[in-house]
Design a protein around this motif. Sequence first.
Motif, PDB file in Angstrom:
ATOM      1  N   PRO A  52      52.137  40.833  36.596  1.00  0.00           N
ATOM      2  CA  PRO A  52      50.927  41.565  37.428  1.00  0.00           C
ATOM      3  C   PRO A  52      50.845  42.367  39.019  1.00  0.00           C
ATOM      4  O   PRO A  52      50.541  42.763  39.011  1.00  0.00           O
ATOM      5  CB  PRO A  52      49.851  39.980  37.623  1.00  0.00           C
ATOM      6  CG  PRO A  52      50.371  39.195  36.788  1.00  0.00           C
ATOM      7  CD  PRO A  52      51.877  39.222  36.459  1.00  0.00           C
ATOM      8  N   THR A  53      52.244  42.141  39.499  1.00  0.00           N
ATOM      9  CA  THR A  53      52.422  43.053  40.450  1.00  0.00           C
ATOM     10  C   THR A  53      53.043  43.893  40.272  1.00  0.00           C
ATOM     11  O   THR A  53      52.703  44.795  40.938  1.00  0.00           O
ATOM     12  CB  THR A  53      53.897  42.121  41.505  1.00  0.00           C
ATOM     13  OG1 THR A  53      55.298  41.742  40.000  1.00  0.00           O
ATOM     14  CG2 THR A  53      53.777  40.448  41.238  1.00  0.00           C
ATOM     15  N   GLN A  54      53.229  44.165  38.775  1.00  0.00           N
ATOM     16  CA  GLN A  54      53.846  46.025  38.921  1.00  0.00           C
ATOM     17  C   GLN A  54      52.370  46.506  38.596  1.00  0.00           C
ATOM     18  O   GLN A  54      51.881  48.321  38.379  1.00  0.00           O
ATOM     19  CB  GLN A  54      54.925  45.368  37.118  1.00  0.00           C
ATOM     20  CG  GLN A  54      55.650  44.934  37.421  1.00  0.00           C
ATOM     21  CD  GLN A  54      57.190  45.188  36.060  1.00  0.00           C
ATOM     22  OE1 GLN A  54      56.680  44.572  35.207  1.00  0.00           O
ATOM     23  NE2 GLN A  54      58.165  45.616  36.295  1.00  0.00           N
ATOM     24  N   GLN A  55      50.985  46.610  38.588  1.00  0.00           N
ATOM     25  CA  GLN A  55      49.769  46.800  38.162  1.00  0.00           C
ATOM     26  C   GLN A  55      48.625  46.980  38.924  1.00  0.00           C
ATOM     27  O   GLN A  55      48.770  48.424  38.837  1.00  0.00           O
ATOM     28  CB  GLN A  55      49.349  45.806  37.222  1.00  0.00           C
ATOM     29  CG  GLN A  55      49.493  45.199  35.815  1.00  0.00           C
ATOM     30  CD  GLN A  55      50.097  46.682  35.142  1.00  0.00           C
ATOM     31  OE1 GLN A  55      49.055  47.482  34.894  1.00  0.00           O
ATOM     32  NE2 GLN A  55      50.969  46.311  33.990  1.00  0.00           N
ATOM     33  N   GLY A  56      49.658  46.514  40.471  1.00  0.00           N
ATOM     34  CA  GLY A  56      48.364  46.210  41.927  1.00  0.00           C
ATOM     35  C   GLY A  56      47.860  45.588  41.369  1.00  0.00           C
ATOM     36  O   GLY A  56      46.876  45.048  40.136  1.00  0.00           O
ATOM     37  N   ARG A  57      47.062  45.736  42.494  1.00  0.00           N
ATOM     38  CA  ARG A  57      45.373  44.702  42.685  1.00  0.00           C
ATOM     39  C   ARG A  57      44.795  45.311  42.329  1.00  0.00           C
ATOM     40  O   ARG A  57      44.166  46.592  42.592  1.00  0.00           O
ATOM     41  CB  ARG A  57      45.701  44.607  43.800  1.00  0.00           C
ATOM     42  CG  ARG A  57      46.992  42.773  43.968  1.00  0.00           C
ATOM     43  CD  ARG A  57      47.239  42.497  45.425  1.00  0.00           C
ATOM     44  NE  ARG A  57      45.842  41.478  45.990  1.00  0.00           N
ATOM     45  CZ  ARG A  57      45.816  41.843  47.049  1.00  0.00           C
ATOM     46  NH1 ARG A  57      46.440  41.572  48.468  1.00  0.00           N
ATOM     47  NH2 ARG A  57      45.255  40.467  46.930  1.00  0.00           N
ATOM     48  N   PRO A  58      43.444  45.104  42.274  1.00  0.00           N
ATOM     49  CA  PRO A  58      42.188  45.427  41.929  1.00  0.00           C
ATOM     50  C   PRO A  58      41.495  46.212  43.286  1.00  0.00           C
ATOM     51  O   PRO A  58      41.817  45.287  44.538  1.00  0.00           O
ATOM     52  CB  PRO A  58      41.150  44.631  41.461  1.00  0.00           C
ATOM     53  CG  PRO A  58      42.095  43.386  40.441  1.00  0.00           C
ATOM     54  CD  PRO A  58      43.425  43.785  41.273  1.00  0.00           C
ATOM     55  N   LEU A  59      40.661  46.771  43.553  1.00  0.00           N
ATOM     56  CA  LEU A  59      40.185  47.478  44.519  1.00  0.00           C
ATOM     57  C   LEU A  59      39.258  46.155  45.232  1.00  0.00           C
ATOM     58  O   LEU A  59      39.177  46.475  46.915  1.00  0.00           O
ATOM     59  CB  LEU A  59      38.729  48.757  44.352  1.00  0.00           C
ATOM     60  CG  LEU A  59      37.983  48.584  44.967  1.00  0.00           C
ATOM     61  CD1 LEU A  59      39.120  49.700  46.374  1.00  0.00           C
ATOM     62  CD2 LEU A  59      37.038  49.668  44.457  1.00  0.00           C
ATOM     63  N   ARG A 108      42.726  53.131  48.899  1.00  0.00           N
ATOM     64  CA  ARG A 108      41.989  53.273  46.876  1.00  0.00           C
ATOM     65  C   ARG A 108      41.198  53.660  47.059  1.00  0.00           C
ATOM     66  O   ARG A 108      40.544  54.697  46.228  1.00  0.00           O
ATOM     67  CB  ARG A 108      42.787  51.876  46.604  1.00  0.00           C
ATOM     68  CG  ARG A 108      41.595  51.283  45.271  1.00  0.00           C
ATOM     69  CD  ARG A 108      42.843  52.027  44.432  1.00  0.00           C
ATOM     70  NE  ARG A 108      43.705  51.059  44.112  1.00  0.00           N
ATOM     71  CZ  ARG A 108      44.019  49.771  43.626  1.00  0.00           C
ATOM     72  NH1 ARG A 108      42.972  49.548  42.847  1.00  0.00           N
ATOM     73  NH2 ARG A 108      45.258  50.139  43.464  1.00  0.00           N
ATOM     74  N   GLY A 109      40.081  53.336  47.954  1.00  0.00           N
ATOM     75  CA  GLY A 109      38.769  53.815  48.187  1.00  0.00           C
ATOM     76  C   GLY A 109      38.881  55.336  48.274  1.00  0.00           C
ATOM     77  O   GLY A 109      37.639  55.571  47.650  1.00  0.00           O
ATOM     78  N   LEU A 110      39.876  55.982  48.634  1.00  0.00           N
ATOM     79  CA  LEU A 110      39.916  57.272  48.296  1.00  0.00           C
ATOM     80  C   LEU A 110      39.917  58.095  47.745  1.00  0.00           C
ATOM     81  O   LEU A 110      39.600  59.045  46.753  1.00  0.00           O
ATOM     82  CB  LEU A 110      40.912  57.769  49.656  1.00  0.00           C
ATOM     83  CG  LEU A 110      40.686  59.216  50.089  1.00  0.00           C
ATOM     84  CD1 LEU A 110      39.724  59.962  51.495  1.00  0.00           C
ATOM     85  CD2 LEU A 110      41.767  59.140  51.548  1.00  0.00           C
ATOM     86  N   GLU A 111      40.882  57.491  46.871  1.00  0.00           N
ATOM     87  CA  GLU A 111      40.962  57.685  45.017  1.00  0.00           C
ATOM     88  C   GLU A 111      39.944  57.648  44.476  1.00  0.00           C
ATOM     89  O   GLU A 111      39.612  58.589  43.335  1.00  0.00           O
ATOM     90  CB  GLU A 111      42.496  56.790  44.719  1.00  0.00           C
ATOM     91  CG  GLU A 111      43.875  56.674  45.576  1.00  0.00           C
ATOM     92  CD  GLU A 111      44.678  56.140  45.232  1.00  0.00           C
ATOM     93  OE1 GLU A 111      43.826  55.064  44.111  1.00  0.00           O
ATOM     94  OE2 GLU A 111      45.601  55.370  45.676  1.00  0.00           O
TER      95      GLU A 111
END
Length: 239
Positions: free
Chosen positions: A107-114, A125-128
């Motif tokens: 999971p650490t390689q995936q990134g966290r949900p917004l 992330r919001g900007l993306e």
Amino acid sequence: MNVMSVLNQIMGQAQGGQSQSGGGMDVKGLMGGLGNQLSGSKGGSSGVDVKSLLGGGALGLMLGSKRGRKMGGTALKYGALAGVGALAYKAYQNYQNNAQGVPQQAPTQQGRPLEQLQGADQERRGLEILQAMIMAARADGHIDANERALLTQEIEKLGPDDELHAWIQQQFDGPLDAQALARNSDSPQASREIYVVSAVMINDQNPMERAWLDQLAAALKLDPRLAKELEQQVQALEA
């Protein structure tokens, strides 16, 4: 930039109201509100006028004339905007479970949900996400000068700071560039969220919009099976 404040308000417009304050998103409330508004409309028996449902606003104008038709249960998929991180992660889990030969990643390689991010990470992330929404809205070339002026007025009502306002105008002036959007993705989870909001915004029966989504999947380097699963999660909200 006050990205999440503006993004939360745009997401809240999917139910004709406002999302909760702060960084969180009231997914249950959003889906419940949409469900109430759509009660009795499934199966196309009494379609829903999405422009009325959205009550205008920035999101309604971004969707524009391509959404100004009766859509029935399709409007439910706007609930994905409120739970984009959770929905994208669920799709990834399904993809891993169903696709043979897919390497398992921590999971650490995936990134966290917004929805789990805070502070500067959530703003980035919001900007993306906001950039993806704007590009998807432009994919069929329907935003003319008059719509652009109206959209600018609606965005100003959301209270963007000067820096964010200038950035938004740049997004409307710049070229549609799936590669640039993909380069801004900060993690595999971000890529999935970018694809989900794009799938929500487009009409996949429109060849130009469908082509944009396919370009984006390639730029984000999404396995076609994963891209399909992400779309299916969005479409499942219409059922």
